[in-house]
Design an enzyme around this catalytic site. Structure first.
Site, PDB file in Angstrom:
ATOM      1  N   SER A 178     -48.079   6.302  20.651  1.00 17.90           N
ATOM      2  CA  SER A 178     -47.037   5.352  21.021  1.00 17.90           C
ATOM      3  C   SER A 178     -45.695   6.068  20.951  1.00 17.90           C
ATOM      4  O   SER A 178     -45.535   7.033  20.199  1.00 17.90           O
ATOM      5  CB  SER A 178     -47.031   4.156  20.064  1.00 17.90           C
ATOM      6  OG  SER A 178     -45.843   3.395  20.203  1.00 17.90           O
ATOM      7  N   TYR A 191     -46.278   0.255  11.409  1.00 18.06           N
ATOM      8  CA  TYR A 191     -46.815   0.736  12.683  1.00 18.06           C
ATOM      9  C   TYR A 191     -46.208   2.085  13.046  1.00 18.06           C
ATOM     10  O   TYR A 191     -46.923   3.043  13.384  1.00 18.06           O
ATOM     11  CB  TYR A 191     -46.536  -0.292  13.778  1.00 18.06           C
ATOM     12  CG  TYR A 191     -46.984   0.126  15.152  1.00 18.06           C
ATOM     13  CD1 TYR A 191     -48.338   0.184  15.474  1.00 18.06           C
ATOM     14  CD2 TYR A 191     -46.060   0.450  16.148  1.00 18.06           C
ATOM     15  CE1 TYR A 191     -48.762   0.549  16.736  1.00 18.06           C
ATOM     16  CE2 TYR A 191     -46.468   0.823  17.411  1.00 18.06           C
ATOM     17  CZ  TYR A 191     -47.815   0.872  17.706  1.00 18.06           C
ATOM     18  OH  TYR A 191     -48.218   1.256  18.967  1.00 18.06           O
TER      19      TYR A 191
END
Length: 313
Positions: A178, A191
């Protein structure tokens, strides 16, 4: 005889479109020939991106090992891949239950994956767990769960499969990561931390295994559209305002599963080491993080303060 000027531009457009079409057809043909007979392992194959990847690799003639947490969903994917497939051109996928939240089962899972075909040519680490919440509301148990799924799981699987690649002096490991593995925004602490850890691990791995003929790639993308909403812990994250809201909105202005799957196949074929799949604003934010970090930090912090003040009014 010269062509009228009003005809030249449309003619150039038609010629350019024709060249682009031929170029894409050649790339698609090469993609199929490059993955044919290759053993390709895909984690979280039942997700949007995973199933799109499975479709592309399967059509290309790859020997698929599809991993997921649900046997029913894996069987459903198996049926969709094989129902209209030509058995002379494709291979029936192998199915393996894989749950990164259960790290104690990883040794057995690695053995099962390798035993499917005796080797692995391409490993696509696609699994991910998202979370959006203020730092103080995230429990240690949730922190650990996210780290297992986003970092310890992919790294353990890669280390387990690596010896077979080194012994054959060939192989490709690809991490679908990501952009938050390179750029963190508020309310994504757990995250972003897990994605930063995964990015660092695979960056180190790339340098260490290059001499053995093993390629390592990472794809950093923004938010994936058409996915389920992210879970929220206690005390849901407050919206950011102003310039920070604009940056945050662009960071979550994402890509479709099909576009990401196509990029994964291209990355495998071209052996690109690092791919950034993002719009201009996230790219600018990355440069600001490297060149003018105090400015970016101030913008993000100001956005959080503005949102808090707006909520109190």
């Amino acid at each position: 005889m010269e062509l009228p000027s009003v005809v030249v531009l449309p003619l150039l457009i038609v010629v350019a479109a024709g060249i682009y079409y031929v170029y894409n057809e050649v790339l698609q043909f090469m993609s199929k020939s490059l993955v044919r007979n290759k053993v390709v392992v895909i984690t979280d194959a039942v997700s949007g991106v995973g199933s799109e990847c499975a479709q592309l690799f399967h059509k290309g003639g790859a020997r698929l090992v599809l991993c997921g947490t649900s046997w029913d969903k894996l069987e459903s994917l198996f049926d969709s891949l094989t129902s209209d497939a030509d058995p002379k051109e494709t291979f029936a996928p192998k199915l393996v239950i894989l749950d990164f939240s259960d790290m104690e089962s990883m040794e057995e899972v690695v053995s099962e994956v390798v035993e499917c075909y005796g080797c692995v040519d391409v490993l696509v680490c696609n699994s991910s767990m998202k979370l959006k919440a203020p730092v103080q509301s995230v429990s240690l148990e949730l922190d650990r769960n996210i780290m297992d799924i986003n970092y310890f799981g992919p790294s353990t699987l890669a280390k387990g499969i690596l010896p077979t690649m080194i012994s054959r002096r060939s192989g490709h490991i690809l991490l679908v990561n990501s952009i938050q593995g390179r750029l963190a925004v508020p309310f994504r602490s757990s995250y972003a931390a897990s994605k930063h850890a995964a990015q660092a691990f695979f960056d180190c791995l790339r340098a260490e295994v290059e001499e053995y003929g093993v390629s390592v790639s990472t794809i950093s993308h923004t938010f994936i559209n058409a996915t389920t909403p992210e879970p929220e812990a206690k005390g849901p994250a407050k919206p950011v305002g102003g310039l920070a809201a604009f940056i945050a909105s662009k960071l979550t202005h994402g890509v479709s599963p099909s576009a990401l799957a196509n990029e994964i196949v291209r990355t495998v074929n071209r052996k690109r080491k690092e791919v950034l799949l993002a719009h201009p604003i996230p790219r600018v934010a990355l440069h600001l993080r490297s060149l003018f970090p105090p400015f970016l930090f101030s913008v993000l912090a100001a956005g959080v303060k503005d949102s808090v003040m707006a909520e109190q009014m």
